[in-house]
Design a protein around this motif. Structure first.
Motif, PDB file in Angstrom:
ATOM      1  N   THR C   6       0.812  -1.217   0.000  1.00 28.82           N
ATOM      2  CA  THR C   6       0.000   0.000   0.000  1.00 28.82           C
ATOM      3  C   THR C   6       0.845   1.267   0.000  1.00 28.82           C
ATOM      4  O   THR C   6       0.406   2.302  -0.468  1.00 28.82           O
ATOM      5  CB  THR C   6      -0.936   0.023   1.232  1.00 28.82           C
ATOM      6  N   GLY C   7       2.084   1.142   0.494  1.00 31.44           N
ATOM      7  CA  GLY C   7       2.927   2.338   0.542  1.00 31.44           C
ATOM      8  C   GLY C   7       3.516   2.725  -0.802  1.00 31.44           C
ATOM      9  O   GLY C   7       4.063   3.811  -0.954  1.00 31.44           O
ATOM     10  N   TYR C   8       3.408   1.839  -1.784  1.00 29.84           N
ATOM     11  CA  TYR C   8       4.056   2.115  -3.060  1.00 29.84           C
ATOM     12  C   TYR C   8       3.101   2.803  -4.027  1.00 29.84           C
ATOM     13  O   TYR C   8       1.957   2.377  -4.180  1.00 29.84           O
ATOM     14  CB  TYR C   8       4.539   0.812  -3.690  1.00 29.84           C
ATOM     15  N   PRO C   9       3.548   3.861  -4.681  1.00 29.22           N
ATOM     16  CA  PRO C   9       2.669   4.559  -5.641  1.00 29.22           C
ATOM     17  C   PRO C   9       2.355   3.680  -6.853  1.00 29.22           C
ATOM     18  O   PRO C   9       3.125   2.798  -7.204  1.00 29.22           O
ATOM     19  CB  PRO C   9       3.493   5.781  -6.053  1.00 29.22           C
ATOM     20  N   LEU C  10       1.194   3.917  -7.478  1.00 29.24           N
ATOM     21  CA  LEU C  10       0.788   3.140  -8.646  1.00 29.24           C
ATOM     22  C   LEU C  10       1.608   3.517  -9.862  1.00 29.24           C
ATOM     23  O   LEU C  10       1.739   2.746 -10.799  1.00 29.24           O
ATOM     24  CB  LEU C  10      -0.689   3.366  -8.940  1.00 29.24           C
ATOM     25  N   ALA C  11       2.134   4.750  -9.844  1.00 28.81           N
ATOM     26  CA  ALA C  11       2.988   5.198 -10.947  1.00 28.81           C
ATOM     27  C   ALA C  11       3.811   6.372 -10.445  1.00 28.81           C
ATOM     28  O   ALA C  11       3.451   7.002  -9.438  1.00 28.81           O
ATOM     29  CB  ALA C  11       2.148   5.612 -12.147  1.00 28.81           C
ATOM     30  N   LEU C  12       4.923   6.603 -11.125  1.00 30.53           N
ATOM     31  CA  LEU C  12       5.731   7.766 -10.787  1.00 30.53           C
ATOM     32  C   LEU C  12       5.428   8.843 -11.815  1.00 30.53           C
ATOM     33  O   LEU C  12       5.422   8.581 -13.010  1.00 30.53           O
ATOM     34  CB  LEU C  12       7.222   7.428 -10.817  1.00 30.53           C
ATOM     35  N   THR C  13       5.163  10.066 -11.322  1.00 33.01           N
ATOM     36  CA  THR C  13       4.830  11.137 -12.261  1.00 33.01           C
ATOM     37  C   THR C  13       5.763  12.311 -12.024  1.00 33.01           C
ATOM     38  O   THR C  13       6.602  12.290 -11.129  1.00 33.01           O
ATOM     39  CB  THR C  13       3.366  11.582 -12.077  1.00 33.01           C
ATOM     40  N   GLU C  69      14.743 -12.547 -13.211  1.00 30.20           N
ATOM     41  CA  GLU C  69      14.609 -13.006 -11.831  1.00 30.20           C
ATOM     42  C   GLU C  69      13.395 -12.308 -11.226  1.00 30.20           C
ATOM     43  O   GLU C  69      13.121 -11.156 -11.557  1.00 30.20           O
ATOM     44  CB  GLU C  69      15.835 -12.596 -10.991  1.00 30.20           C
ATOM     45  N   THR C  70      12.708 -13.007 -10.347  1.00 31.83           N
ATOM     46  CA  THR C  70      11.605 -12.358  -9.638  1.00 31.83           C
ATOM     47  C   THR C  70      12.167 -11.695  -8.384  1.00 31.83           C
ATOM     48  O   THR C  70      13.281 -11.976  -7.973  1.00 31.83           O
ATOM     49  CB  THR C  70      10.546 -13.390  -9.220  1.00 31.83           C
ATOM     50  N   ILE C  71      11.367 -10.802  -7.809  1.00 32.62           N
ATOM     51  CA  ILE C  71      11.829 -10.161  -6.576  1.00 32.62           C
ATOM     52  C   ILE C  71      10.923 -10.592  -5.438  1.00 32.62           C
ATOM     53  O   ILE C  71       9.771 -10.979  -5.645  1.00 32.62           O
ATOM     54  CB  ILE C  71      11.846  -8.623  -6.705  1.00 32.62           C
ATOM     55  N   ASP C  72      11.478 -10.587  -4.212  1.00 34.67           N
ATOM     56  CA  ASP C  72      10.696 -11.024  -3.053  1.00 34.67           C
ATOM     57  C   ASP C  72       9.907  -9.866  -2.448  1.00 34.67           C
ATOM     58  O   ASP C  72       8.774 -10.013  -2.039  1.00 34.67           O
ATOM     59  CB  ASP C  72      11.625 -11.607  -1.975  1.00 34.67           C
ATOM     60  N   GLU C  73      10.561  -8.718  -2.358  1.00 37.32           N
ATOM     61  CA  GLU C  73       9.906  -7.559  -1.743  1.00 37.32           C
ATOM     62  C   GLU C  73      10.223  -6.321  -2.554  1.00 37.32           C
ATOM     63  O   GLU C  73      11.229  -6.278  -3.266  1.00 37.32           O
ATOM     64  CB  GLU C  73      10.434  -7.332  -0.315  1.00 37.32           C
ATOM     65  N   GLY C  74       9.376  -5.298  -2.385  1.00 37.58           N
ATOM     66  CA  GLY C  74       9.621  -4.035  -3.046  1.00 37.58           C
ATOM     67  C   GLY C  74       9.016  -3.994  -4.443  1.00 37.58           C
ATOM     68  O   GLY C  74       8.316  -4.925  -4.867  1.00 37.58           O
ATOM     69  N   VAL C  75       9.282  -2.879  -5.132  1.00 35.96           N
ATOM     70  CA  VAL C  75       8.733  -2.682  -6.470  1.00 35.96           C
ATOM     71  C   VAL C  75       9.824  -2.058  -7.349  1.00 35.96           C
ATOM     72  O   VAL C  75      10.614  -1.243  -6.871  1.00 35.96           O
ATOM     73  CB  VAL C  75       7.503  -1.735  -6.437  1.00 35.96           C
ATOM     74  N   ILE C  76       9.888  -2.489  -8.602  1.00 32.90           N
ATOM     75  CA  ILE C  76      10.774  -1.825  -9.550  1.00 32.90           C
ATOM     76  C   ILE C  76       9.902  -1.034 -10.531  1.00 32.90           C
ATOM     77  O   ILE C  76       8.920  -1.564 -11.047  1.00 32.90           O
ATOM     78  CB  ILE C  76      11.637  -2.852 -10.322  1.00 32.90           C
ATOM     79  N   TYR C  77      10.265   0.230 -10.747  1.00 33.49           N
ATOM     80  CA  TYR C  77       9.559   1.073 -11.717  1.00 33.49           C
ATOM     81  C   TYR C  77      10.476   1.348 -12.899  1.00 33.49           C
ATOM     82  O   TYR C  77      11.680   1.542 -12.738  1.00 33.49           O
ATOM     83  CB  TYR C  77       9.175   2.423 -11.102  1.00 33.49           C
TER      84      TYR C  77
END
Lengths: 221, 222, 272
Positions: C6-13, C69-77
């Motif tokens: 929930t803390g991660y934005p849906l997109a970076l603007t 590779e997949t990631i376990d945590e976090g988000v890549i933009y």
């Protein structure tokens, strides 16, 4: 008729056939190993005519079908005065056929023994027969056993053809029961499972055990 | 007993005609095996573990039970379920399925021999899975599978006599029929053996050559 | 594995949004943690080089960005959009196949072992993606590929199969192949490590040219410190799955702050 009823009535007959199949398999396997050793060794003989003879044997038996060979041995040989009973004709045909495949395995395994081993044996001034028997063959044996595992399954499957000359093996009994009952799925299905179990619980574990034992005795583990 | 040449010449045309049926049976059976075998191989490479295990067991089962019994099974069991198959159809299905199991192992070996980096490159170019298989992976896997595939082509040819047991009119069946009609077995059975030899030996040689040529054509020869 | 996103934005603007952003990215293989809550931003047109001891997670960073590779945590933009995840309603969920395929189009990669398709000529290697993924006509793809092969100096060898090319030549074709997909971000994973020392120059020259002439965003993992120093805008020193220290090359190489960085650089210098 429920499947359990089917087994009660026809099970004993299928088991009898299975016993014949086991006998055929063991006898054919022994013959195949002997043939394979013989022709595998002849194939690497220094004498050209000997090698040619081995090639002819191997190519003829690998180049035609087991069923053709079986019929030939059973129907044609008696015409030349060589009469063999059907039980013997059965395992002999399977053994001769798979022995030809085995001969190639034996040849390949012997030739894969490192050159240094041949040279070392020569340096010890061992006689050629002793060289082969004591030095080369034991090492080749380790190399060829995995391939023999597959060949032994082929032997087991090959024996099903002896039913075609009326040896009362599992395949034969299954056909007989099918002919009188028309319970095809039950009888052929059961026979398939028995063959599978003979391979999975009989031939394969035995060959694995042999592989391990030989490897251990050669100090390869 | 003596070999009779006039009898030989008399039955030869019939046997040669039956050779056509034998070749056709081998060709059709092999075609089915090639397609079905690829399916069986690919089914073992999906992310679904259960599917892989079921297919694996099935392949093992088919490979370790006698083809002749499988031929009977298909031919006699299908009518029990209301489907009557002609000997040809049942025979092709049985032999095709049997060799599909063998070919799936050959394909599997070929697919596994392709470097993982090829998949990564395909991903980096955003090629889809199906496209990557078709254009990148299979063309590299097939040359590795060709020797095995060739051996089984010869194998299927030599197993076609088993189709005679359900009445497919191939070579063996015809030889049997001749034997039954004339009470002479020497010539027909020997001729069948010779015909098989004259086909399978050159075929084996052809397979060896095809392999070399394919490798060269695909630029895989160093 | 579920995680609270929930803390991660849906997109970076915004105009100053980074081209690539790793936000709290972690990755483990069993007990081995290869990346530990990595935060890393790369601006558009920036050339960032990752250095560090082997096993420090450098290559994993590139492979994650390429979705290998997949990631376990976090988000890549990438370019403002989440790559490893996708919006559903107002939260992020793990990306499906279609989302990965769409977003992956922004990224190109060159590998240590080239991974050229051995059954295709140099030219076919470069046209495969453009024709079948981008939908170019054969003629368009061919023009594009020839232009790129010209740039990497491989136009004479366009009809050769990879088996007949040297390592340096293969890597140059691989660079052309990746560029033909017109990625916004290019990844170079130890592209000179498998090469003989005397031919690394032909590959580094091509990369220099790219940096000088194009506004590509680039991430590179390399062991060639001199090269990294020459062309990078920023160097990141990785240690135990984290960025130990980062900065412009002259600072990081000339005046490293962290003791670990100093140790690593002196070890590397001694080796040379």
């Amino acid at each position: 008729m429920s499947y359990s009823d089917f087994l009660v009535i026809h099970g004993p007959r299928l088991l009898g056939g299975t016993w014949i199949t086991v006998q055929q398999t063991v006898l054919a396997a022994v013959l195949a190993v002997l043939i394979a050793l013989l022709f595998g060794l002849l194939k690497i003989s220094p004498l050209r005519p000997v090698r040619a003879l081995a090639s002819v044997y191997i190519e003829v038996f690998r180049g035609t079908s087991l069923l053709v060979q079986l019929y030939w041995i059973f129907f044609v040989l008696p015409l030349f005065g060589i009469t063999i009973d059907k039980f013997t004709a059965g395992f002999v045909a399977v053994g001769l056929n798979l022995g030809a495949y085995g001969a190639e395995v034996v040849r390949g395994a012997i030739q894969s023994v490192p050159r240094g081993q041949w040279e070392a044996a020569l340096a010890l001034n061992l006689s050629p027969a002793r060289r082969m028997w004591r030095i080369i063959l034991p090492q080749a044996l380790v190399n060829m056993l995995p391939a023999w595992g597959n060949l032994m399954i082929e032997v087991l499957k090959g024996t099903a053809l002896v039913a075609m000359i009326s040896v009362a093996d599992l395949m034969f009994e299954a056909r007989q029961i099918n002919g009188s009952t028309y319970l095809s799925a039950q009888v052929f299905g059961t026979a398939l499972v028995i063959y599978y179990l003979l391979g999975r619980l009989g031939v394969t574990p035995l060959m694995r055990w042999l592989e391990k034992t030989v490897a251990r005795r050669m100090g390869r583990v | 007993m003596e070999w009779k040449w006039d009898f030989t010449l008399q039955i030869l045309p019939r046997l040669i005609e039956a050779t056509g049926a034998t070749l056709m049976a081998a060709a059709f059976g092999y075609l089915i095996a090639m397609v079905l075998g690829l399916g069986l191989a690919l089914a073992q490479r999906t992310p679904y573990g259960a599917l892989t295990r079921v297919v694996r067991e099935g392949v093992e089962f088919i490979r370790s039970t006698p083809l002749i019994l499988q031929i009977f099974f298909v031919f006699y069991v299908a009518p029990q379920f209301g489907v009557t198959l002609s000997p040809w159809v049942a025979g092709m299905l049985a032999i095709g399925l049997h060799y599909a199991a063998y070919l799936s192992e050959v394909y599997r070996g070929g697919l596994e021999s392709v470097d993982r980096g090829q998949w990564e490159a395909a991903t980096s170019l955003n090629l889809g899975t199906a496209h990557a298989y078709r254009r990148i992976i299979l063309p590299q896997a097939l040359p590795n599978a060709i020797p095995g595939m060739g051996n089984y082509l010869v194998g299927i040819l030599k197993d076609t006599p088993m189709l005679s047991v359900i009445g497919v009119g191939e070579l063996m069946h015809t030889a049997n029929a001749i034997g039954a009609e004339t009470y002479r077995f020497l010539e027909p059975f020997t001729l069948v053996g010779l015909i098989f030899l004259t086909i399978s030996l050159p075929l084996a040689e052809l397979v060896r050559r095809a392999e070399t040529r394919l490798r060269r054509k695909l630029g895989l020869v160093k | 594995m579920t995680q609270d996103l929930t803390g991660y934005p849906l997109a970076l603007t915004g105009p100053d949004r980074p081209m690539v952003r790793f936000a709290g990215v972690s990755k483990s293989y069993g007990d081995l943690q290869v990346l530990d809550r990595l935060d890393l931003e790369v601006a558009e047109g920036e050339m960032v080089t990752i250095i560090g001891p082997s096993g420090s997670g450098k290559t994993t960073v590139l492979r994650m960005l390429m979705t290998l590779e997949t990631i376990d945590e976090g988000v890549i933009y990438v370019d403002g959009n989440p790559l490893t995840h996708m919006p559903r309603g107002d939260v992020l969920v793990r990306a499906d196949r279609h989302h990965l395929r769409r977003e992956r189009a922004n990224i190109g990669m060159c590998f240590q072992h080239f991974n050229l398709f051995p059954h295709m000529t140099a030219l076919e290697n470069c046209t495969e993606g453009p024709i079948h993924v981008l939908g170019l006509t054969k003629a368009e793809a061919r023009d594009r590929a020839e232009e790129l092969l010209e740039m990497v100096g491989m136009i004479d060898k366009r009809d050769e199969f990879p088996a007949r090319l040297s390592g340096g030549q293969k890597q140059r074709v691989a660079i052309a192949r990746a560029l033909a997909m017109r990625p916004k971000v290019m990844l170079f994973d130890e592209v000179t490590s498998a090469l003989d020392p005397e031919v690394t120059g032909e590959v580094t020259e091509v990369i220099r040219k790219l940096v000088a002439q194009h506004n590509l965003t680039m991430l590179m993992v390399t062991h060639q410190m001199g090269f990294a120093r020459d062309i990078s805008d920023r160097i990141c020193f990785f240690h135990n799955g984290r960025i130990e220290e980062q900065g412009p090359p002259q600072d990081l190489f000339g005046n490293p702050q962290s003791e670990r960085t100093q140790q690593f650089l002196s070890a590397v210098n001694e080796a040379i």
